[in-house]
Design an enzyme around this catalytic site. Structure first.
Site, PDB file in Angstrom:
ATOM      1  N   HIS A  61      32.571  34.021  39.232  1.00 50.84           N
ATOM      2  CA  HIS A  61      33.426  35.194  39.372  1.00 50.84           C
ATOM      3  C   HIS A  61      32.693  36.155  40.299  1.00 50.84           C
ATOM      4  O   HIS A  61      31.452  36.123  40.373  1.00 50.84           O
ATOM      5  CB  HIS A  61      33.650  35.866  38.015  1.00 50.84           C
ATOM      6  CG  HIS A  61      34.423  35.016  37.053  1.00 50.84           C
ATOM      7  ND1 HIS A  61      33.893  34.558  35.878  1.00 50.84           N
ATOM      8  CD2 HIS A  61      35.690  34.542  37.119  1.00 50.84           C
ATOM      9  CE1 HIS A  61      34.802  33.834  35.248  1.00 50.84           C
ATOM     10  NE2 HIS A  61      35.894  33.807  35.971  1.00 50.84           N
TER      11      HIS A  61
ATOM     12  N   ASP B 248      30.108  37.831  38.342  1.00 48.46           N
ATOM     13  CA  ASP B 248      28.966  37.002  37.910  1.00 48.46           C
ATOM     14  C   ASP B 248      27.878  37.150  38.964  1.00 48.46           C
ATOM     15  O   ASP B 248      26.695  37.275  38.661  1.00 48.46           O
ATOM     16  CB  ASP B 248      29.335  35.501  37.864  1.00 48.46           C
ATOM     17  CG  ASP B 248      30.252  35.140  36.709  1.00 48.46           C
ATOM     18  OD1 ASP B 248      30.077  35.694  35.615  1.00 48.46           O
ATOM     19  OD2 ASP B 248      31.138  34.279  36.915  1.00 48.46           O
TER      20      ASP B 248
ATOM     21  N   GLU C 216      44.863  29.040  40.129  1.00 48.22           N
ATOM     22  CA  GLU C 216      44.553  28.332  38.872  1.00 48.22           C
ATOM     23  C   GLU C 216      45.588  28.810  37.862  1.00 48.22           C
ATOM     24  O   GLU C 216      45.476  29.910  37.329  1.00 48.22           O
ATOM     25  CB  GLU C 216      43.134  28.658  38.402  1.00 48.22           C
ATOM     26  CG  GLU C 216      42.812  27.960  37.081  1.00 48.22           C
ATOM     27  CD  GLU C 216      41.427  28.278  36.528  1.00 48.22           C
ATOM     28  OE1 GLU C 216      40.608  28.916  37.215  1.00 48.22           O
ATOM     29  OE2 GLU C 216      41.181  27.884  35.374  1.00 48.22           O
TER      30      GLU C 216
ATOM     31  N   GLU D 242      43.437  22.931  35.864  1.00 42.86           N
ATOM     32  CA  GLU D 242      42.651  22.816  34.629  1.00 42.86           C
ATOM     33  C   GLU D 242      43.439  21.986  33.615  1.00 42.86           C
ATOM     34  O   GLU D 242      44.600  22.304  33.300  1.00 42.86           O
ATOM     35  CB  GLU D 242      42.351  24.212  34.067  1.00 42.86           C
ATOM     36  CG  GLU D 242      41.771  24.128  32.657  1.00 42.86           C
ATOM     37  CD  GLU D 242      40.942  25.315  32.242  1.00 42.86           C
ATOM     38  OE1 GLU D 242      40.393  26.026  33.111  1.00 42.86           O
ATOM     39  OE2 GLU D 242      40.828  25.523  31.023  1.00 42.86           O
TER      40      GLU D 242
ATOM     41  N   HIS E 206      45.107  23.856  30.711  1.00 40.83           N
ATOM     42  CA  HIS E 206      46.241  24.688  31.119  1.00 40.83           C
ATOM     43  C   HIS E 206      47.500  23.828  31.266  1.00 40.83           C
ATOM     44  O   HIS E 206      48.589  24.259  30.873  1.00 40.83           O
ATOM     45  CB  HIS E 206      45.949  25.407  32.431  1.00 40.83           C
ATOM     46  CG  HIS E 206      44.802  26.379  32.355  1.00 40.83           C
ATOM     47  ND1 HIS E 206      44.369  27.110  33.429  1.00 40.83           N
ATOM     48  CD2 HIS E 206      43.984  26.733  31.325  1.00 40.83           C
ATOM     49  CE1 HIS E 206      43.363  27.891  33.077  1.00 40.83           C
ATOM     50  NE2 HIS E 206      43.102  27.665  31.807  1.00 40.83           N
TER      51      HIS E 206
ATOM     52  N   ASP F  63      43.640  28.593  24.111  1.00 44.94           N
ATOM     53  CA  ASP F  63      42.945  27.752  25.091  1.00 44.94           C
ATOM     54  C   ASP F  63      41.578  27.360  24.526  1.00 44.94           C
ATOM     55  O   ASP F  63      40.751  28.215  24.236  1.00 44.94           O
ATOM     56  CB  ASP F  63      42.794  28.597  26.368  1.00 44.94           C
ATOM     57  CG  ASP F  63      42.159  27.851  27.504  1.00 44.94           C
ATOM     58  OD1 ASP F  63      42.013  26.625  27.418  1.00 44.94           O
ATOM     59  OD2 ASP F  63      41.798  28.529  28.493  1.00 44.94           O
TER      60      ASP F  63
ATOM     61  N   ASP G 234      39.236  24.754  25.691  1.00 47.67           N
ATOM     62  CA  ASP G 234      38.143  24.346  26.585  1.00 47.67           C
ATOM     63  C   ASP G 234      37.186  23.356  25.915  1.00 47.67           C
ATOM     64  O   ASP G 234      35.955  23.534  25.942  1.00 47.67           O
ATOM     65  CB  ASP G 234      37.365  25.573  27.100  1.00 47.67           C
ATOM     66  CG  ASP G 234      38.230  26.491  27.951  1.00 47.67           C
ATOM     67  OD1 ASP G 234      39.225  26.021  28.526  1.00 47.67           O
ATOM     68  OD2 ASP G 234      37.905  27.690  28.041  1.00 47.67           O
TER      69      ASP G 234
ATOM     70  N   ASP H 266      35.303  23.128  32.826  1.00 48.08           N
ATOM     71  CA  ASP H 266      35.449  24.464  32.228  1.00 48.08           C
ATOM     72  C   ASP H 266      35.483  24.246  30.715  1.00 48.08           C
ATOM     73  O   ASP H 266      36.548  24.090  30.129  1.00 48.08           O
ATOM     74  CB  ASP H 266      36.731  25.137  32.749  1.00 48.08           C
ATOM     75  CG  ASP H 266      36.744  26.642  32.461  1.00 48.08           C
ATOM     76  OD1 ASP H 266      35.796  27.132  31.815  1.00 48.08           O
ATOM     77  OD2 ASP H 266      37.706  27.330  32.869  1.00 48.08           O
TER      78      ASP H 266
HETATM   79  C1  3MF Z   1      40.867  30.796  31.644  1.00 53.90           C
HETATM   80  C2  3MF Z   1      40.074  30.100  32.658  1.00 53.90           C
HETATM   81  C3  3MF Z   1      39.108  30.966  33.435  1.00 53.90           C
HETATM   82  C4  3MF Z   1      38.987  30.531  34.865  1.00 53.90           C
HETATM   83  C5  3MF Z   1      37.919  31.306  35.591  1.00 53.90           C
HETATM   84  C6  3MF Z   1      37.797  30.949  37.051  1.00 53.90           C
HETATM   85  C7  3MF Z   1      37.336  32.096  32.305  1.00 53.90           C
HETATM   86  O1  3MF Z   1      41.618  29.946  30.889  1.00 53.90           O
HETATM   87  O2  3MF Z   1      40.155  28.907  32.788  1.00 53.90           O
HETATM   88  O3  3MF Z   1      37.853  30.894  32.784  1.00 53.90           O
HETATM   89  O4  3MF Z   1      38.727  29.186  34.976  1.00 53.90           O
HETATM   90  O5  3MF Z   1      38.210  32.638  35.491  1.00 53.90           O
HETATM   91  O6  3MF Z   1      38.978  31.060  37.712  1.00 53.90           O
HETATM   92 MG    MG Z   2      39.484  27.416  34.057  1.00 53.56          MG
END
Ligand code: 3MF
Ligand code: MG
Length: 346
Positions: A51, A54, A175, A211, A214, A249, A251, A281
């Protein structure tokens, strides 16, 4: 399509986290950014997903100062032999984007969101990175009536165009995620963003990062979403992970919920000639002990490589033969046997 020999792996520093969730405090201590960067090579990763904040935590300072801070990060990455794969403006945590950035009803906040995204591009340039990721976290609503949904799509396109114009070399990667934090996001799937991409001032510089979780949250199979983007020549990055049904979500570790779905994801990436990074991710489980807090990354990478070996062991001729015979039961058995490994007497 010729099989590739190797893939490059990436993840974002946010994937080494404290385990804090909306219901409880951190379960582990925050790890300093520099210490996270030192973990990459050890874990078999070369690419860093970032980010803007970051890389440069004081993001609201003078552009010249921002570039100076970014240069320090570039040095840090070079020192570790790493490269920045993507940079994303973190628009969803700032008080000035509380009600969305590009689609906010406040003109001043919309202007801030675009200015902030330009700073993100400045940072990417210093880091030698061309890929700007837009996760449109708050570009949506809790109730439908809160924003004009038609105007909002136009506002997102205006923002994309403003960024394309600001820098002639960068690429924009949407994304997409259907919900969370919003009840409903605008442009909830990669397909929605791909449609928008063709209306951009330079469609060839607009694509997607997909992703897995998602896609699953949108009720779609990640491998089909990926296939669609590959067909368009617009799959420029991925966030592989897993998700147990329709809830927040998660992950989870790649392949940990549905091995076959993960197998199909690897299949389509490998056979579709994907040449981007394998981005992960993934989150460590909340109660993970500090000594184990990068295992989910190593596990996800290993899952990808093991599934890649399975994909490569699948005979194209056998699959084609079974397809031609319409023997889908035979094909199912063939794939399941591949996933189960060595045959045992039954
Ligand atoms: C949220 C995400 C995010 C993005 C990240 C980079 C924090 O569901 O997936 O993770 O991947 O912001 O674009
Ligand atoms: Mg992501």
């Amino acid at each position: 399509m010729a099989a590739k020999n190797s893939y490059r792996f990436s993840f974002g520093p946010w994937n080494i986290s404290t385990g804090a969730d909306p219901f409880g405090p951190p379960a582990r201590k925050e790890i300093a950014f520099a210490a996270k960067i030192r973990e990459y090579k050890k874990l078999g990763f070369d690419g860093v997903q970032l980010h803007d904040d970051d890389a440069v935590p004081e993001i609201d300072q003078d552009p010249a100062m921002i570039e100076k801070s970014a240069a320090r990060v570039k040095k840090m990455l070079d020192g570790e032999g790493l490269f920045a794969e993507i940079v994303a403006p973190r628009l969803w945590e700032h008080p000035r984007t509380i009600d969305g950035g590009y689609t906010s009803n406040s003109a001043a906040d919309r202007r801030y969101a675009i200015e902030r995204s330009r700073r993100c591009i400045d940072i990417a340039n210093v880091l030698g990175c061309k890929n700007i990721v837009l996760w449109l976290a708050r570009e949506g609503t809790y109730i439908r009536e809160a924003k004009d949904p038609i105007q909002s799509i136009g506002r997102i396109l205006d923002a994309v165009n403003a960024l394309l114009e600001y820098d002639r070399n960068i690429r924009i990667l949407g994304e997409m995620k259907p919900n969370e934090p919003m009840d409903q996001a605008y442009l909830p799937t990669p397909g929605h963003f791909l449609a928008l991409s063709y209306r951009a001032s330079e469609p060839s510089r607009v694509g997607v990062l997909i992703e897995s979780a998602h896609s699953i949250l949108a009720g779609l199979d990640p491998s089909d979403d990926i296939a669609n983007a590959l067909w368009h020549g617009k799959l420029w990055s991925v966030h592989l992970n897993d998700q147990n049904g329709l809830k927040y979500d998660q992950d989870k570790v790649f392949g940990s919920v549905d091995l076959r779905r993960a197998f199909n994801t690897v299949w389509v990436l490998e056979r579709g000639g994907y040449d981007g990074c394998i981005g992960l991710d993934v989150k460590a489980m909340r109660t993970t002990r500090p000594t184990d807090q990068t295992k989910h990354l190593a596990n996800s990478r290993e899952m990808f490589l093991r599934l890649l070996a399975v994909v490569r062991s699948v005979s194209v001729e056998t699959v084609e033969g079974l397809r031609a015979e319409r023997d889908h039961e035979g094909l199912e058995r063939y794939i399941l046997a591949k996933l189960m490994g060595k045959e045992v007497g039954v």
